[in-house]
Design a protein around this motif. Structure first.
Motif, mmCIF file in Angstrom:
data_model
loop_
_atom_site.group_PDB
_atom_site.id
_atom_site.type_symbol
_atom_site.label_atom_id
_atom_site.label_comp_id
_atom_site.label_asym_id
_atom_site.label_seq_id
_atom_site.Cartn_x
_atom_site.Cartn_y
_atom_site.Cartn_z
ATOM 1 N N ILE A 138 -1.654 3.704 -9.544
ATOM 2 C CA ILE A 138 -2.785 3.483 -10.442
ATOM 3 C C ILE A 138 -2.985 4.689 -11.367
ATOM 4 C CG2 ILE A 138 -5.268 2.986 -10.545
ATOM 5 C CD1 ILE A 138 -3.478 0.649 -9.530
ATOM 6 N N GLY A 139 -2.949 5.886 -10.801
ATOM 7 C CA GLY A 139 -3.095 7.087 -11.629
ATOM 8 C C GLY A 139 -2.008 7.154 -12.695
ATOM 9 N N GLY B 101 2.177 8.003 -2.027
ATOM 10 C CA GLY B 101 1.167 7.301 -1.240
ATOM 11 C C GLY B 101 1.552 5.846 -1.022
ATOM 12 N N SER C 46 1.996 3.633 -2.988
ATOM 13 C CA SER C 46 2.874 3.082 -4.021
ATOM 14 C C SER C 46 4.351 3.170 -3.686
ATOM 15 C CB SER C 46 2.584 3.778 -5.348
ATOM 16 O OG SER C 46 1.199 3.689 -5.614
ATOM 17 N N GLY D 134 5.488 2.742 -0.422
ATOM 18 C CA GLY D 134 5.819 1.957 0.776
ATOM 19 C C GLY D 134 5.169 0.600 0.767
ATOM 20 N N ASN D 135 5.426 -0.178 -0.267
ATOM 21 C CA ASN D 135 4.800 -1.503 -0.271
ATOM 22 C C ASN D 135 5.845 -2.594 -0.355
ATOM 23 O OD1 ASN D 135 5.292 -2.048 -3.163
ATOM 24 N ND2 ASN D 135 4.013 -0.221 -3.349
ATOM 25 N N VAL E 198 -6.774 18.197 -5.676
ATOM 26 C CA VAL E 198 -8.090 18.479 -6.249
ATOM 27 C C VAL E 198 -8.980 18.994 -5.129
ATOM 28 C CG1 VAL E 198 -10.158 17.419 -7.246
ATOM 29 C CG2 VAL E 198 -7.886 16.763 -8.075
ATOM 30 N N ALA F 237 -7.394 8.182 -6.501
ATOM 31 C CA ALA F 237 -6.822 8.930 -5.377
ATOM 32 C C ALA F 237 -6.510 8.053 -4.166
ATOM 33 C CB ALA F 237 -7.743 10.080 -4.986
ATOM 34 N N TYR G 127 7.262 -1.803 8.427
ATOM 35 C CA TYR G 127 8.386 -2.541 7.841
ATOM 36 C C TYR G 127 9.721 -2.244 8.513
ATOM 37 C CZ TYR G 127 5.658 -3.173 3.508
ATOM 38 O OH TYR G 127 4.734 -3.504 2.573
ATOM 39 N N PRO H 14 4.730 -6.832 5.744
ATOM 40 C CA PRO H 14 4.173 -5.743 6.532
ATOM 41 C C PRO H 14 3.127 -6.256 7.515
ATOM 42 C CG PRO H 14 2.942 -5.966 4.495
ATOM 43 C CD PRO H 14 3.898 -7.134 4.569
ATOM 44 N N ASN I 168 0.323 3.159 4.154
ATOM 45 C CA ASN I 168 -1.097 2.838 4.274
ATOM 46 C C ASN I 168 -1.696 2.297 2.987
ATOM 47 O OD1 ASN I 168 -1.411 3.670 7.002
ATOM 48 N ND2 ASN I 168 -1.276 5.797 6.316
ATOM 49 N N ARG I 169 -2.274 1.121 3.088
ATOM 50 C CA ARG I 169 -2.995 0.571 1.934
ATOM 51 C C ARG I 169 -4.313 1.316 1.795
ATOM 52 N NH1 ARG I 169 -1.372 -3.280 5.301
ATOM 53 N NH2 ARG I 169 -0.078 -5.035 4.644
ATOM 54 N N ILE J 13 -7.868 -0.155 -4.413
ATOM 55 C CA ILE J 13 -6.939 -1.181 -4.892
ATOM 56 C C ILE J 13 -5.920 -1.357 -3.785
ATOM 57 C CG2 ILE J 13 -5.366 -1.790 -6.758
ATOM 58 C CD1 ILE J 13 -7.202 -0.066 -8.558
ATOM 59 N N VAL K 18 0.279 -3.020 -7.214
ATOM 60 C CA VAL K 18 1.497 -3.087 -8.014
ATOM 61 C C VAL K 18 1.307 -4.206 -9.041
ATOM 62 C CG1 VAL K 18 3.974 -3.491 -7.962
ATOM 63 C CG2 VAL K 18 2.862 -2.349 -6.023
HETATM 64 C C1 LIG Z 1 2.025 -2.056 3.322
HETATM 65 C C2 LIG Z 1 1.648 -2.316 1.897
HETATM 66 C C3 LIG Z 1 2.120 -3.456 1.231
HETATM 67 C C4 LIG Z 1 1.763 -3.703 -0.084
HETATM 68 N N1 LIG Z 1 2.333 -4.749 -0.759
HETATM 69 C C5 LIG Z 1 2.038 -4.944 -2.074
HETATM 70 C C6 LIG Z 1 2.669 -5.951 -2.824
HETATM 71 O O1 LIG Z 1 3.581 -6.620 -2.350
HETATM 72 N N2 LIG Z 1 2.284 -6.173 -4.101
HETATM 73 C C7 LIG Z 1 1.306 -5.424 -4.677
HETATM 74 O O2 LIG Z 1 0.982 -5.657 -5.823
HETATM 75 N N3 LIG Z 1 0.740 -4.403 -4.008
HETATM 76 C C8 LIG Z 1 1.083 -4.166 -2.728
HETATM 77 N N4 LIG Z 1 0.477 -3.153 -2.029
HETATM 78 C C9 LIG Z 1 -0.602 -2.437 -2.662
HETATM 79 C C10 LIG Z 1 -0.193 -1.335 -3.554
HETATM 80 O O3 LIG Z 1 0.860 -0.593 -2.983
HETATM 81 C C11 LIG Z 1 -1.399 -0.455 -3.775
HETATM 82 O O4 LIG Z 1 -2.447 -1.247 -4.258
HETATM 83 C C12 LIG Z 1 -1.131 0.632 -4.781
HETATM 84 O O5 LIG Z 1 0.032 1.337 -4.450
HETATM 85 C C13 LIG Z 1 -2.310 1.576 -4.817
HETATM 86 O O6 LIG Z 1 -2.008 2.580 -5.711
HETATM 87 P P1 LIG Z 1 -2.932 3.860 -5.779
HETATM 88 O O7 LIG Z 1 -2.398 4.636 -6.905
HETATM 89 O O8 LIG Z 1 -4.333 3.435 -5.780
HETATM 90 O O9 LIG Z 1 -2.690 4.581 -4.384
HETATM 91 P P2 LIG Z 1 -1.592 5.657 -3.957
HETATM 92 O O10 LIG Z 1 -0.228 5.207 -4.314
HETATM 93 O O11 LIG Z 1 -1.830 5.946 -2.526
HETATM 94 O O12 LIG Z 1 -1.906 6.901 -4.845
HETATM 95 C C14 LIG Z 1 -2.991 7.752 -4.648
HETATM 96 C C15 LIG Z 1 -2.545 9.138 -4.961
HETATM 97 O O13 LIG Z 1 -3.646 10.024 -4.972
HETATM 98 C C16 LIG Z 1 -3.220 11.264 -4.505
HETATM 99 N N5 LIG Z 1 -4.369 12.064 -4.060
HETATM 100 C C17 LIG Z 1 -5.176 11.833 -3.004
HETATM 101 N N6 LIG Z 1 -6.098 12.815 -2.895
HETATM 102 C C18 LIG Z 1 -5.881 13.665 -3.904
HETATM 103 C C19 LIG Z 1 -6.494 14.905 -4.324
HETATM 104 N N7 LIG Z 1 -7.538 15.442 -3.697
HETATM 105 N N8 LIG Z 1 -5.989 15.550 -5.376
HETATM 106 C C20 LIG Z 1 -4.930 15.022 -6.064
HETATM 107 N N9 LIG Z 1 -4.325 13.878 -5.714
HETATM 108 C C21 LIG Z 1 -4.784 13.204 -4.650
HETATM 109 C C22 LIG Z 1 -2.307 10.884 -3.370
HETATM 110 O O14 LIG Z 1 -1.444 11.936 -3.027
HETATM 111 C C23 LIG Z 1 -1.589 9.677 -3.927
HETATM 112 O O15 LIG Z 1 -0.369 10.013 -4.557
HETATM 113 C C24 LIG Z 1 0.869 -2.846 -0.718
HETATM 114 C C25 LIG Z 1 0.437 -1.694 -0.072
HETATM 115 C C26 LIG Z 1 0.865 -1.408 1.208
HETATM 116 C C27 LIG Z 1 0.488 -0.116 1.838
#
Ligand SMILES: Cc1cc2nc3c(=O)[nH]c(=O)nc-3n(C[C@H](O)[C@H](O)[C@H](O)COP(=O)(O)OP(=O)(O)OC[C@H]3O[C@@H](n4cnc5c(N)ncnc54)[C@H](O)[C@@H]3O)c2cc1C
Lengths: 465, 267
Positions: A2-3, A29, A31, A33-34, A161, A190, A215, A255, A299-300, A324, A329
Motif C-alpha cells: 500500500i505504501g 510484510g 505483501s 507472503g500472500n 518511524v 504501516a 503455505y 492460506p 501475517n495479514r 487492508i 494486492v
Molecule cells: C496470508 C495472506 C494471503 C493474502 N492473499 C491475498 C490475495 O490473494 N489477494 C490480495 O489481494 N491480497 C491478499 N492478501 C492481502 C495483502 O497481502 C495485504 O492486503 C497487503 O499486502 C497489505 O499491504 P500493506 O502495505 O498494508 O502491508 P505490509 O505489506 O505489511 O506493509 C506494511 C509495511 O509497513 C512497514 N512498517 C511498519 N511499521 C513501521 C514503522 N514504524 N516505520 C516504518 N515502516 C513501518 C512494515 O515494515 C511493512 O513493510 C493476503 C495477505 C496474507 C498475509
C-alpha cells in the motif's frame, strides 16, 4: 504494497514524497507472503469499500502490470463444491457474487473438470470467477516503488518511524531511523503496525493485529500444469484453502487464517501444514508432498474495521491507509488513487501529472521461458551465464537488479527481484554463487552480506570473533 | 559417421561420462556441463574422470548450462550464446543434492543460518563460516564433509543429528558430537537461528543448521524434470555417492538410450 502504491501514484504529481520503510527492504510484510490472487470481487461483500476498490482496480491489471514489468494472468478461479452441502450453497453464493458486479457462473462438475482437468473426480459443481487473475505481488510492490523512485521519490529503508512531531493538530516532522523528515502530511500505510503509527502521532485509537496464513510452495513443474486457481466453497468464516498456480509457475497451497498476538512471528507448524495439504489434496488429488519446495507463513494486517482509509479524526494531516487485510494486492491501485484524493482534499498539489513523469518501467527480460535467448545474448552476453539453474537466472538479471533505483541489499532482496535461489533446490546449488555476485555488486565483503535484515548475516564473520 | 543417432547428455560427472563411454560406438554424443571441467562431485582430479573423459570420444560443451528440452533438441547457453542441439535422446545426469528444509519437514520461523551442506562447504572453502556451533542434519557423506569443512574453517563444535543413524565411521574429531536416530522438527531465533528442537523433545542451541540429510535428484532442464519425451534419468540417489554407483548408473542409462533409439529406428 500500500505504501509503495501510494508513493507510485503521487510520484508523477508535483508533491515531494518520501517513502519510509522500517525493514531493510520494501515488500517484507504481508505483501511478500500472500496468495497473489487479483480478485475481481466476486468473493467480497456488497456495499463495502473493499469491494468498491477491488472492482475499480480489476479491469486495469493488464495495462498496469505491463507498465510495472509485473507478471499478471487473468486465468480465473474455480470454487469447487465437493459435498452435497457445498453444492446446495452455490446458487446463493452465485447471487451474492452477482450482487458484487463481478463475472460469475455456476458450472457442472464435468464443466469444471474441462476448465481445470486436475480437479477431483468428486467435484460436483463449481462457481467460476473468470475475471480473477494471478499476479506477482512482490514484483508489483517493487515495481510501484521502483517507478516512484525513478520519479524522484526518496526511498528510506531500514528506517523505522520512531516519532512524529506535532504542531497543534498537524504533524510537522517524522523521525525515521536517523533521519528527520519535515512534512506537510503523512500517510499511514504501516500494515499491522498502523495502530502504532497512529498512537505515535497522537491520532485515533484503533487496533491492528496479525492474522496468520501458512503455505506450501510446490515445484513449478506442478504449477505449470494448472489452468485455474482452484479453491473450495467459501464459508461465512473463511475463503478456505486454495491451490494457486503462481505467475512463476510454482504452486501455492494455502492460506490458513488464524488471529495471533505476536506481530513478528512467522513460524509454520506441522499440524497446520498437514491441514493445508489435506484440504488442497481433496481439491486436486494428484498433488504429492514430494514436490514441496518451501513452507512459509505471513501475517495479514487485520483491523476493525478493515479498510480504514480516511483522514484521522484528531490529526488534520494524517491519512490512514490501514487494515487492508486480505485483498490489498487486488485493491492497491484504487487505494492509492483514493489516498491521492484525500491528500488533494487536504490541499496538497497532487491533482495533475507532471509532464516529465515516467509512467512505465523498461521491462527487464528474463531468460526463463524467453522465446528468443539469442536476442537476449546479443543484448548482453551475461545472459549466457546461468547462475541459479532451477529458475534459470543469469548474471545479466542479477546485475540489472543491482542497477535498479531501489537495489537489493540482501540475498532475500536478490531473490525477490530475480527469483535466484527461489526454485526447487532453494539455493542448495547456487546460494554461494549468488552470494559472491551480490557481494561484488553491493561492494561488501562476503562475510558481511545479509540474508535479510543487516544482522541476519550469511556467515559468522571474523568481525564478531 | 553422419547417420549415427545424436545423443545429448547433461552432466559431465562420472555418471554422464560413463554413459557417454558406453554409447561411444553407437551414437554421436555431446556432453554438456555448466562447470568448465568434467568430473562433477568426484572432481577433475579423479583418475576415473580423466580416463573416461579421454576414452568416451564425446563432444564436450563445458561451461554451458542446459536449460530446455522439447523432445527433439536441447537448448544450452554459455559464453558463446545459446546452442540448440538436436538429439534422438537426452540423458539427465545432473547429480543430486541433500534434501531441503520443506522436504525434511522442519517447521518454525525463517531465521538466517539455515543452509544446505553443499552451500556450507562451498562457503567454508572460500573462507566464509556459516556457524561456530553448527548443527548438521544428516549422518552420511554430506554431513561428514560439512563437519570436517566447518571445523577446518574454525567452527568450535559441530553436532550431527542423524535421522537414519550414522552412515559413516564415527568422526575421531572430539569437536564433533553425534545424536543418532533423531531429527530436527523445528528451528527458532532472530535474526539468526539460535535453537533447534529435535523429535526427541530436546532443544539444542546452535548458530547454524546445515542440511545434509537424504538425497534428491537435481533437475533443472525444463521439459525434462519429471517425465520428458525421450529423456532418460541417470541420477543415483545414494549417500555416499561412489564412483561405482555412478558408473553403474551411467551404463544403465546407456542401455535405456539404446533401446529408445532401437525403437525409433524400427519402422
Ligand atoms: C496470508 C495472506 C494471503 C493474502 N492473499 C491475498 C490475495 O490473494 N489477494 C490480495 O489481494 N491480497 C491478499 N492478501 C492481502 C495483502 O497481502 C495485504 O492486503 C497487503 O499486502 C497489505 O499491504 P500493506 O502495505 O498494508 O502491508 P505490509 O505489506 O505489511 O506493509 C506494511 C509495511 O509497513 C512497514 N512498517 C511498519 N511499521 C513501521 C514503522 N514504524 N516505520 C516504518 N515502516 C513501518 C512494515 O515494515 C511493512 O513493510 C493476503 C495477505 C496474507 C498475509
Amino acid at each position: 504494497m500500500i505504501g509503495c502504491a501510494v508513493a507510485w501514484r503521487l510520484s508523477g504529481t508535483a508533491a515531494r514524497v518520501t517513502l519510509i520503510e522500517a525493514a531493510h527492504d520494501l515488500c517484507e510484510g504481508a505483501s511478500k507472503g500472500n496468495t497473489g490472487i487479483a480478485t475481481s470481487g466476486g468473493d467480497c461483500h456488497p456495499g463495502t469499500l473493499e469491494l468498491e476498490l477491488v472492482r475499480r482496480s480489476s479491469p486495469g491489471w493488464e495495462a498496469l502490470c505491463a507498465r510495472l514489468d509485473t507478471p499478471f494472468h487473468r486465468i480465473g478461479t474455480l470454487a469447487v463444491a465437493l459435498s452435497e452441502e457445498d453444492e446446495q450453497r452455490l446458487p446463493e453464493l452465485l447471487r451474492d457474487a452477482q450482487d458484487t458486479g463481478a463475472a460469475a457462473e455456476v458450472v457442472t462438475g464435468d464443466q469444471a473438470r474441462a476448465l481445470e482437468p486436475l480437479i477431483s473426480e468428486g467435484a460436483r459443481a463449481a462457481l467460476h470467477f473468470p475475471d480473477d487473475g494471478i499476479i506477482d505481488s512482490i514484483r508489483l510492490t517493487i515495481g510501484y516503488a521502483e517507478l516512484a523512485a525513478r520519479n524522484g521519490v526518496e526511498v528510506l529503508r531500514g528506517a523505522p518511524v520512531r516519532s512524529l512531531a506535532r504542531d497543534g493538530d498537524r504533524i510537522v516532522a517524522v523521525t525515521a531511523g536517523d533521519r528527520r523528515v519535515a512534512t506537510r502530511s503523512v500517510v499511514n500505510a504501516a500494515g499491522v503496525e498502523a495502530d502504532t503509527i497512529s498512537r505515535l502521532a497522537g491520532g485515533e485509537e484503533f487496533r491492528t493485529w496479525p492474522r496468520q496464513g501458512q503455505y506450501w510452495l510446490f515445484d513449478r513443474e506442478l504449477g505449470g500444469r494448472f489452468r485455474k486457481v482452484v479453491g473450495g466453497v467459501p464459508t461465512p468464516v473463511t475463503r478456505g484453502i486454495y491451490c494457486v498456480p503462481t505467475t512463476n509457475r510454482s504452486l501455492l497451497l494455502g492460506p490458513t487464517a488464524v488471529d495471533r498476538e505476536d506481530r513478528t512471528d512467522r513460524a509454520v507448524d506441522a499440524e497446520t501444514l498437514d491441514h493445508v495439504f489435506d484440504a488442497a489434496q481433496r481439491l486436486v488429488p494428484s498433488i504429492g508432498r514430494e514436490h514441496a519446495i518451501k513452507t512459509f507463513a505471513s501475517n495479514r494486517p487485520a483491523s476493525d474495521p478493515t479498510y480504514r482509509i480516511a483522514v484521522d479524526a484528531a490529526v488534520a494531516n494524517l491519512v490512514h491507509a490501514a487494515g487492508i487485510r486480505s485483498t490489498g494486492v487486488s485493491s492497491s491501485p484504487a487505494v492509492a488513487e483514493m489516498v491521492r484524493g484525500l491528500l488533494e482534499g487536504l490541499g496538497l498539489p497532487v491533482g495533475d501529472q507532471r509532464p516529465d513523469a515516467v509512467t512505465e518501467l523498461e521491462p527487464l527480460p528474463r531468460l526463463l521461458g524467453h522465446p528468443s535467448p539469442e536476442q537476449l545474448f546479443a543484448r548482453d552476453p551475461r545472459y549466457g551465464q546461468v547462475i541459479c539453474a532451477c529458475e534459470q537466472v543469469t548474471t545479466a538479471e542479477i546485475a540489472a537488479a543491482h542497477g535498479m533505483a531501489v537495489p537489493p541489499t540482501s540475498l532475500e532482496g536478490v531473490r525477490k527481484r530475480t527469483r535466484a535461489t527461489g526454485g526447487r533446490c532453494q539455493g542448495a546449488f547456487c546460494l554461494s554463487g549468488v552470494s559472491f555476485l551480490h557481494s561484488l555488486h553491493a561492494g561488501r565483503r562476503p562475510q558481511g552480506i545479509a540474508v535479510s535484515e543487516p544482522d541476519a548475516t550469511l556467515g559468522v564473520g571474523a568481525d564478531d570473533a | 559417421m553422419p547417420d549415427r543417432p545424436l545423443v545429448a547428455i547433461v552432466g559431465a560427472g562420472i555418471t554422464g561420462l560413463a554413459c557417454a563411454h558406453a554409447l561411444r560406438d553407437v551414437a554421436d554424443v555431446t556432453v554438456v556441463d555448466r562447470i568448465p571441467v568434467p568430473g562433477g562431485v568426484h572432481g577433475w582430479e579423479a583418475a576415473e574422470t580423466r580416463e573416461l573423459a579421454r576414452a568416451c570420444r564425446a563432444h564436450m560443451r563445458l561451461g554451458e548450462t542446459a536449460i530446455r528440452w522439447d523432445g527433439l533438441a536441447l537448448l544450452a547457453i554459455g559464453q558463446d550464446g545459446p546452442q540448440r542441439m538436436e538429439a534422438a535422446a537426452l540423458v539427465i545426469a545432473t547429480g543430486a543434492r541433500p534434501l531441503g528444509r520443506a522436504e525434511l519437514g522442519i517447521a518454525g520461523g525463517r531465521p538466517a543460518g539455515i543452509v544446505a551442506a553443499t552451500v556450507a562447504c562451498h562457503l567454508a572453502e572460500n573462507g566464509l563460516l556459516v556457524g561456530r556451533r553448527p548443527l548438521i542434519v544428516g549422518g552420511g557423506d554430506w554431513a561428514m564433509r560439512a563437519a570436517g569443512e566447518l571445523r577446518a574453517a574454525g567452527a568450535e563444535r559441530a553436532t550431527l543429528v542423524c535421522p537414519d543413524g550414522l552412515l559413516r565411521e564415527r568422526p575421531v574429531d572430539d569437536g564433533v558430537h553425534v545424536r543418532e536416530r533423531d531429527r530436527v522438527v523445528s528451528v527458532a531465533g532472530t535474526p539468526r537461528v539460535r535453537t533447534a528442537t529435535l523429535a526427541s523433545g530436546e532443544t539444542l542451541g546452535c548458530d547454524a543448521v546445515v542440511l545434509a540429510h537424504g538425497v534428491a535428484a537435481l533437475r533443472n532442464v525444463d521439459g525434462a524434470v519429471w517425465a520428458g519425451d525421450r529423456a532418460v534419468y541417470a541420477q543415483p540417489l545414494a549417500d555416499p555417492a561412489t564412483v561405482e554407483r555412478a558408473r553403474a548408473a551411467g551404463a544403465e542409462a546407456a542401455a535405456a538410450v539404446r533401446s529408445l533409439i532401437d525403437q525409433e529406428e524400427r519402422p
